[in-house]
Scaffold this motif. Structure first.
Motif, mmCIF file in Angstrom:
data_model
loop_
_atom_site.group_PDB
_atom_site.id
_atom_site.type_symbol
_atom_site.label_atom_id
_atom_site.label_comp_id
_atom_site.label_asym_id
_atom_site.label_seq_id
_atom_site.Cartn_x
_atom_site.Cartn_y
_atom_site.Cartn_z
ATOM 1 N N HIS A 172 37.435 4.023 -9.518
ATOM 2 C CA HIS A 172 37.730 3.855 -8.106
ATOM 3 C C HIS A 172 38.857 2.880 -7.765
ATOM 4 O O HIS A 172 39.431 2.986 -6.676
ATOM 5 C CB HIS A 172 36.468 3.404 -7.359
ATOM 6 C CG HIS A 172 35.391 4.437 -7.318
ATOM 7 N ND1 HIS A 172 34.425 4.545 -8.295
ATOM 8 C CD2 HIS A 172 35.124 5.431 -6.425
ATOM 9 C CE1 HIS A 172 33.604 5.550 -8.005
ATOM 10 N NE2 HIS A 172 34.010 6.100 -6.878
ATOM 11 N N PHE A 173 39.175 1.938 -8.654
ATOM 12 C CA PHE A 173 40.218 0.968 -8.304
ATOM 13 C C PHE A 173 41.591 1.503 -8.698
ATOM 14 O O PHE A 173 41.843 1.742 -9.889
ATOM 15 C CB PHE A 173 39.979 -0.381 -8.985
ATOM 16 C CG PHE A 173 41.060 -1.395 -8.662
ATOM 17 C CD1 PHE A 173 41.208 -1.884 -7.375
ATOM 18 C CD2 PHE A 173 41.937 -1.839 -9.647
ATOM 19 C CE1 PHE A 173 42.208 -2.803 -7.066
ATOM 20 C CE2 PHE A 173 42.937 -2.752 -9.353
ATOM 21 C CZ PHE A 173 43.070 -3.236 -8.059
ATOM 22 N N GLU B 283 46.133 4.338 -0.873
ATOM 23 C CA GLU B 283 45.358 3.762 -1.976
ATOM 24 C C GLU B 283 44.443 2.649 -1.466
ATOM 25 O O GLU B 283 43.291 2.521 -1.908
ATOM 26 C CB GLU B 283 46.287 3.211 -3.061
ATOM 27 C CG GLU B 283 47.064 4.270 -3.823
ATOM 28 C CD GLU B 283 48.286 4.749 -3.068
ATOM 29 O OE1 GLU B 283 48.616 4.157 -2.005
ATOM 30 O OE2 GLU B 283 48.920 5.722 -3.528
ATOM 31 N N GLU B 284 44.967 1.819 -0.547
ATOM 32 C CA GLU B 284 44.150 0.737 0.003
ATOM 33 C C GLU B 284 42.999 1.279 0.836
ATOM 34 O O GLU B 284 41.877 0.748 0.795
ATOM 35 C CB GLU B 284 45.030 -0.198 0.835
ATOM 36 C CG GLU B 284 45.973 -1.047 0.002
ATOM 37 C CD GLU B 284 46.970 -1.807 0.856
ATOM 38 O OE1 GLU B 284 47.204 -3.002 0.577
ATOM 39 O OE2 GLU B 284 47.524 -1.214 1.802
ATOM 40 N N TRP C 263 40.380 2.514 -1.592
ATOM 41 C CA TRP C 263 39.701 1.408 -2.261
ATOM 42 C C TRP C 263 38.704 0.738 -1.315
ATOM 43 O O TRP C 263 37.564 0.445 -1.693
ATOM 44 C CB TRP C 263 40.738 0.420 -2.770
ATOM 45 C CG TRP C 263 40.220 -0.849 -3.364
ATOM 46 C CD1 TRP C 263 40.613 -2.117 -3.055
ATOM 47 C CD2 TRP C 263 39.226 -0.996 -4.399
ATOM 48 N NE1 TRP C 263 39.931 -3.033 -3.815
ATOM 49 C CE2 TRP C 263 39.076 -2.375 -4.652
ATOM 50 C CE3 TRP C 263 38.478 -0.085 -5.126
ATOM 51 C CZ2 TRP C 263 38.191 -2.873 -5.598
ATOM 52 C CZ3 TRP C 263 37.567 -0.577 -6.075
ATOM 53 C CH2 TRP C 263 37.441 -1.960 -6.301
ATOM 54 N N ALA D 40 41.532 -6.573 -9.881
ATOM 55 C CA ALA D 40 41.032 -5.964 -8.643
ATOM 56 C C ALA D 40 40.686 -7.045 -7.630
ATOM 57 O O ALA D 40 40.388 -8.185 -7.992
ATOM 58 C CB ALA D 40 39.805 -5.103 -8.934
#
Length: 407
Positions: A28-29, A52-53, A56, A96
């Protein structure tokens, strides 16, 4: 000659959970986000997320790991303190960062979990856990800063709602917030016992926000005006007159975050400009490869030792919290020490660079130098917000050292 028997290393009691965390993070990251900051924890302005952010944040929010130790019934991770440390370690290992933050996580959420009704917790905690609602704090007023209990913003009882009139100042992120947790006066005949804790939607008619421009050039704080603002009584946390007790508890959570885990200290200590390499660049090295100026070398060494001792103490204190009922008055000590280290580090960065560290904008200055100069100016507020250092000294004297006022 007989050899000593081999002794198997003790198995990691959380090995299975650690493997689960690693697998989940790998899935997931997004690697493209490695080392990026948590924009949700800042008050400098809204952040336009990349796809992407967004992904996440949604993943962490759905898993509940943005607030790992909060109850799973309200959208938290439901993890033990030990499991939360494993999660933190594994996130740090791959660079992360936690995309869930802000005042809802730092202050309001933990307080509501203690004092809120079941309906209030069910309504507000899941949105905080997912990072979908921004909260701001309505505490300080023009005439009630250090003496917060002198606040005069008044909430008049109108049956099923309160009618709020007054002003708040230094409302961090108020111009971007969705909701506000605030202290108001409901009884003018009593000082501390006349204060009540309310929740207010920032888009309620009568709420007006005016940003304050700071010396650092940013405008993260606001004046907030309330003119005949209707707040339903369902938005009162605790009983009428219990606001001072609830408000003090919230401040303990705030100081716990600001002492090292909050946005200002966390970003500075984790991602700030390293002092020693910078000093060698600007001041030079002696024949042994040390910083050439012995007096500066000693000050940097003392600062780094104090910083490491402080961070180690924070880690120990966070572990001890597991056996207590959340933060205690010792957060005032941490807040004061953290504020001193932040300001000391900023001043060292300016001194090391000399004139090259005093830039504001334009050519001729490195980007890091401009950033550090503005952080130096903003850092002057660190010993004021969250309760001034003088107020923390009073708390330490009374609540920790047991010193009483003598007439």
């Amino acid at each position: 000659m007989a050899t000593a028997p081999e002794i198997d290393a003790p198995a990691d009691p959380l090995g299975a959970f650690r493997s689960e965390v690693r697998d989940w993070l790998a899935a997931h990251f997004p690697p493209s986000l490695k080392g990026k900051d948590n924009a949700m924890s800042a008050v400098e302005g809204p952040h336009e997320n990349s796809p992407e952010e967004d992904a996440w944040q949604a993943a962490m929010g759905e898993k509940g790991w943005g607030v790992p130790t909060w109850p799973s019934d309200y959208g938290g991770g439901g993890l033990s303190r030990a499991e939360a440390r494993v999660l933190q370690e594994e996130m740090a290992r791959i660079g992360a960062w936690n995309p869930i933050g802000g005042m809802g996580v730092m202050m309001f959420g933990p307080t509501l979990l203690e004092y809120g009704s079941e309906e209030q917790k069910s309504e507000h905690i899941p949105a905080i856990a997912k990072g979908t609602v921004r909260w701001c704090q309505g505490y300080s007023e023009p005439g009630a800063g250090s003496d917060l209990a002198s606040l005069q913003c008044f909430a008049e009882d109108k049956g099923d709602h309160y009618l709020v009139n007054g002003q708040k100042t230094w409302t961090s992120g108020g111009q971007w917030a969705d909701k506000c947790f605030m202290l108001v006066r409901t009884d003018r005949t009593k000082k501390h016992e006349g204060i009540t804790f309310l929740l207010c939607d920032m888009d309620t008619p009568g709420v007006e926000v005016k940003p304050i421009r700071l010396i650092s050039g940013s405008s993260p704080f606001c004046e907030t005006f309330f003119t005949n603002v209707q707040v339903p009584k369902a938005n009162r946390v605790g009983a009428e007159g219990q606001g001072w007790t609830i408000g003090k508890r919230l401040l303990q959570h705030e100081r716990s975050s600001l002492s090292g885990g909050g946005s200002a200290a966390g970003r500075l200590f984790a991602q700030g400009t390293p002092l020693a390499p910078l000093a060698k660049t600007f001041v030079g090295e002696d024949e042994q490869g040390r910083i050439a100026d012995p007096e500066l070398r000693g000050r940097i060494a003392r600062h780094e030792m104090d910083l490491r001792a402080f961070l180690a103490t924070l880690r120990r204190a966070s572990q001890e919290v597991a056996s207590n009922q959340g933060p205690s008055a010792t957060t005032s000590i941490m807040k004061n020490v953290g504020a001193r280290l932040i300001q000391e580090r900023s001043e060292l960065l300016i001194e090391i660079r000399g004139l090259a560290g005093l830039g504001w904008e334009g050519e001729g200055f490195e980007a890091d130098a401009l950033k550090d100069a503005r952080a130096w100016l903003f850092g002057k507020a660190v010993s004021i917000y969250g309760g001034s250092s003088e107020i923390q000294n009073n708390v330490i004297a009374k609540r920790i050292l047991g010193m009483l006022d003598h007439q």
